[in-house]
Design a protein around this motif. Structure first.
Motif, PDB file in Angstrom:
ATOM      1  N   ALA A   1     -10.086  11.230  22.811  1.00  0.00           N
ATOM      2  CA  ALA A   1      -9.629  10.735  21.528  1.00  0.00           C
ATOM      3  C   ALA A   1      -8.797   9.351  22.063  1.00  0.00           C
ATOM      4  CB  ALA A   1      -8.555  11.601  20.559  1.00  0.00           C
ATOM      5  N   GLY A   2      -8.184   9.534  23.328  1.00  0.00           N
ATOM      6  CA  GLY A   2      -7.403   8.536  23.695  1.00  0.00           C
ATOM      7  C   GLY A   2      -8.099   7.312  24.473  1.00  0.00           C
ATOM      8  N   THR A   3      -9.477   7.519  25.024  1.00  0.00           N
ATOM      9  CA  THR A   3     -10.286   6.599  25.633  1.00  0.00           C
ATOM     10  C   THR A   3     -10.618   5.363  24.654  1.00  0.00           C
ATOM     11  OG1 THR A   3     -11.201   8.294  26.374  1.00  0.00           O
ATOM     12  CG2 THR A   3     -12.520   6.076  26.894  1.00  0.00           C
ATOM     13  N   ALA A   4     -10.015   4.134  25.424  1.00  0.00           N
ATOM     14  CA  ALA A   4     -10.162   2.942  24.815  1.00  0.00           C
ATOM     15  C   ALA A   4     -11.660   2.672  24.735  1.00  0.00           C
ATOM     16  CB  ALA A   4      -9.200   1.888  25.461  1.00  0.00           C
TER      17      ALA A   4
ATOM     18  N   ILE B   1     -18.491   1.200  21.977  1.00  0.00           N
ATOM     19  CA  ILE B   1     -19.104   1.948  23.180  1.00  0.00           C
ATOM     20  C   ILE B   1     -18.082   2.226  24.274  1.00  0.00           C
ATOM     21  CG2 ILE B   1     -20.799   1.586  25.117  1.00  0.00           C
ATOM     22  CD1 ILE B   1     -22.134  -0.454  23.385  1.00  0.00           C
ATOM     23  N   ALA B   2     -17.957   3.224  24.699  1.00  0.00           N
ATOM     24  CA  ALA B   2     -16.604   3.741  25.579  1.00  0.00           C
ATOM     25  C   ALA B   2     -17.010   3.184  26.933  1.00  0.00           C
ATOM     26  CB  ALA B   2     -16.658   5.232  25.848  1.00  0.00           C
ATOM     27  N   ALA B   3     -15.952   2.921  27.704  1.00  0.00           N
ATOM     28  CA  ALA B   3     -16.165   2.388  29.189  1.00  0.00           C
ATOM     29  C   ALA B   3     -17.052   3.607  29.962  1.00  0.00           C
ATOM     30  CB  ALA B   3     -14.582   2.291  29.911  1.00  0.00           C
TER      31      ALA B   3
ATOM     32  N   GLN C   1     -21.269 -14.116  11.296  1.00  0.00           N
ATOM     33  CA  GLN C   1     -20.449 -14.959  10.210  1.00  0.00           C
ATOM     34  C   GLN C   1     -19.159 -14.271   9.592  1.00  0.00           C
ATOM     35  OE1 GLN C   1     -24.363 -14.493   8.623  1.00  0.00           O
ATOM     36  NE2 GLN C   1     -24.492 -16.799   8.309  1.00  0.00           N
ATOM     37  N   ARG C   2     -19.078 -12.877   9.795  1.00  0.00           N
ATOM     38  CA  ARG C   2     -17.727 -12.210   9.681  1.00  0.00           C
ATOM     39  C   ARG C   2     -17.790 -10.992  10.512  1.00  0.00           C
ATOM     40  NH1 ARG C   2     -20.252 -11.406   4.312  1.00  0.00           N
ATOM     41  NH2 ARG C   2     -20.876  -9.019   4.124  1.00  0.00           N
ATOM     42  N   GLY C   3     -16.634 -10.353  10.586  1.00  0.00           N
ATOM     43  CA  GLY C   3     -16.522  -9.381  11.408  1.00  0.00           C
ATOM     44  C   GLY C   3     -15.789  -9.610  12.666  1.00  0.00           C
ATOM     45  N   ARG C   4     -15.426  -8.428  13.644  1.00  0.00           N
ATOM     46  CA  ARG C   4     -15.091  -8.815  14.790  1.00  0.00           C
ATOM     47  C   ARG C   4     -15.642  -7.969  15.807  1.00  0.00           C
ATOM     48  NH1 ARG C   4      -8.797  -6.754  14.772  1.00  0.00           N
ATOM     49  NH2 ARG C   4      -8.872  -7.895  16.880  1.00  0.00           N
ATOM     50  N   LEU C   5     -15.702  -8.705  17.151  1.00  0.00           N
ATOM     51  CA  LEU C   5     -16.371  -7.964  18.243  1.00  0.00           C
ATOM     52  C   LEU C   5     -15.691  -8.463  19.457  1.00  0.00           C
ATOM     53  CD1 LEU C   5     -20.173  -8.987  18.753  1.00  0.00           C
ATOM     54  CD2 LEU C   5     -18.879  -9.157  20.784  1.00  0.00           C
ATOM     55  N   ARG C   6     -15.348  -7.074  20.255  1.00  0.00           N
ATOM     56  CA  ARG C   6     -14.532  -7.407  21.256  1.00  0.00           C
ATOM     57  C   ARG C   6     -15.480  -6.709  22.447  1.00  0.00           C
ATOM     58  NH1 ARG C   6     -11.438  -4.106  23.871  1.00  0.00           N
ATOM     59  NH2 ARG C   6     -11.634  -2.506  22.326  1.00  0.00           N
ATOM     60  N   VAL C   7     -15.265  -7.217  23.814  1.00  0.00           N
ATOM     61  CA  VAL C   7     -15.921  -6.670  25.121  1.00  0.00           C
ATOM     62  C   VAL C   7     -14.669  -6.876  25.973  1.00  0.00           C
ATOM     63  CG1 VAL C   7     -17.476  -6.850  26.725  1.00  0.00           C
ATOM     64  CG2 VAL C   7     -18.126  -7.294  24.474  1.00  0.00           C
ATOM     65  N   ASP C   8     -14.446  -5.787  26.642  1.00  0.00           N
ATOM     66  CA  ASP C   8     -13.484  -5.973  28.058  1.00  0.00           C
ATOM     67  C   ASP C   8     -14.135  -6.158  29.148  1.00  0.00           C
ATOM     68  OD1 ASP C   8     -11.423  -4.994  26.139  1.00  0.00           O
ATOM     69  OD2 ASP C   8     -11.203  -2.817  26.684  1.00  0.00           O
ATOM     70  N   GLY C   9     -13.796  -7.275  29.687  1.00  0.00           N
ATOM     71  CA  GLY C   9     -14.434  -7.615  31.170  1.00  0.00           C
ATOM     72  C   GLY C   9     -15.386  -8.603  30.706  1.00  0.00           C
ATOM     73  N   VAL C  10     -16.054  -8.909  31.943  1.00  0.00           N
ATOM     74  CA  VAL C  10     -17.376  -9.642  31.934  1.00  0.00           C
ATOM     75  C   VAL C  10     -18.677  -9.159  31.409  1.00  0.00           C
ATOM     76  CG1 VAL C  10     -18.890 -10.897  33.280  1.00  0.00           C
ATOM     77  CG2 VAL C  10     -16.536 -10.951  34.154  1.00  0.00           C
ATOM     78  N   THR C  11     -19.439  -9.668  30.546  1.00  0.00           N
ATOM     79  CA  THR C  11     -20.669  -9.353  30.080  1.00  0.00           C
ATOM     80  C   THR C  11     -21.908  -9.873  30.998  1.00  0.00           C
ATOM     81  OG1 THR C  11     -19.786  -9.124  27.723  1.00  0.00           O
ATOM     82  CG2 THR C  11     -22.375  -9.193  28.125  1.00  0.00           C
TER      83      THR C  11
ATOM     84  N   PRO D   1     -20.175   0.299  34.668  1.00  0.00           N
ATOM     85  CA  PRO D   1     -20.068  -0.422  33.413  1.00  0.00           C
ATOM     86  C   PRO D   1     -20.430   0.228  31.999  1.00  0.00           C
ATOM     87  CG  PRO D   1     -22.114  -1.057  34.282  1.00  0.00           C
ATOM     88  CD  PRO D   1     -21.372   0.090  35.176  1.00  0.00           C
ATOM     89  N   ALA D   2     -20.058  -0.441  30.886  1.00  0.00           N
ATOM     90  CA  ALA D   2     -20.606   0.313  29.718  1.00  0.00           C
ATOM     91  C   ALA D   2     -21.894  -0.479  29.803  1.00  0.00           C
ATOM     92  CB  ALA D   2     -19.956  -0.144  28.523  1.00  0.00           C
TER      93      ALA D   2
END
Length: 258
Positions: free
Chosen positions: A13-16, A41-43, A71-81, A187-188
């Motif tokens: 539950a605490g996994t970012a 998607i979990a790390a 066009q709307r919404g949010r998208l976040r990726v930790d680190g390089v893709t 990686p994810a």
């Protein structure tokens, strides 16, 4: 070649989340391709994405690779893709080690070359570092492509049907290699594939996209290597094929329609 035993990571539950997609919408004219899509998607998680042509898979990949914008919404990726495509896309006028080093954007030339050679060793291409890409087999070229994608230690690795053009035996070898290097770098991973069996054999989670929405999700807790005769995998396979609009006995190996 037997797959190395790699346990499935179980996010708590605490996994970012390494990837967080919230309410992402993308349309082209009147055609809605992604319809307020939500996905985490979990790390260290390996997710396979299935769907018919036009379901939104390629659009989602382009958004995650920052080749397009929602066009709307949010998208976040930790680190390089990083991305590995169906075609290896190696520059034929540069040697293999140079192609792999293109995935790096910091460090001296010597440092980048050393890092590239280290990744080539991980994918079994130590003796191919200084050859021209044209001399590589299809499987070797995909190994080099995978090394280039991993050389920057990405937080998210996007795989766009990287094994679909390979013969059956080479595909098995590449599945094993992917699991080995994923287990080392963690990686994810988002793997886009048309092959249901491929998804079941290597993924932690399989998602079906249809009409720009997630219509089915299967979590796989079996350790690798997996056998497709496992009763739980047979059940998952039937469910996945059903949501893909394919109906038939699980004893027959099928791919999703292209």
């Amino acid at each position: 070649m037997a797959n190395r035993l790699i346990p499935t990571p179980v996010p708590t539950a605490g996994t970012a989340a390494a990837v967080r997609i919230q309410g992402v919408h993308r349309s082209f004219g009147d055609e809605v391709v992604l319809d307020d899509l939500d996905l985490d998607i979990a790390a260290g998680e390996l997710v396979a994405l299935l769907g018919r042509s036009g379901s939104g898979k390629s659009t989602l990949l382009r958004l995650l690779a920052e080749l397009d914008q929602p066009q709307r919404g949010r998208l976040r990726v930790d680190g390089v893709t990083s991305v590995a495509f169906q075609e290896p896309r190696l520059f034929p006028w540069r040697r293999v080690a140079f192609n792999v080093a293109l995935g790096l954007h910091t460090g001296t030339t010597r440092e980048r070359d050393a890092r590239a050679r280290k990744l080539l060793a991980e994918v079994g291409l130590t003796d191919k570092a200084d050859v021209w890409p044209v001399t590589l087999s299809g499987g070797q070229a995909q190994r080099a492509s995978l090394a280039r994608a991993l050389v920057s230690e990405p937080g998210l690795l996007l795989l766009d049907e990287p094994f679909s053009a390979l013969d059956a035996l080479t595909r098995i070898e590449m599945h094993d290699l992917l699991l080995k290097v994923w287990g080392r770098h963690r990686p994810a991973v988002l793997l886009v594939t048309h092959d249901v069996d491929e998804a079941l054999q290597i993924a932690d989670r399989v998602i079906v996209l249809d009409g720009g929405r997630i219509v089915h999700e299967a979590r796989l807790d079996q350790d690798r290597p997996r056998t497709l005769h496992d009763p739980q995998l047979v059940t998952h396979r039937d469910e996945l094929l059903h949501h893909l609009g394919v109906h038939g006995p699980s004893s027959t190996r099928e791919k999703t329609p292209s």
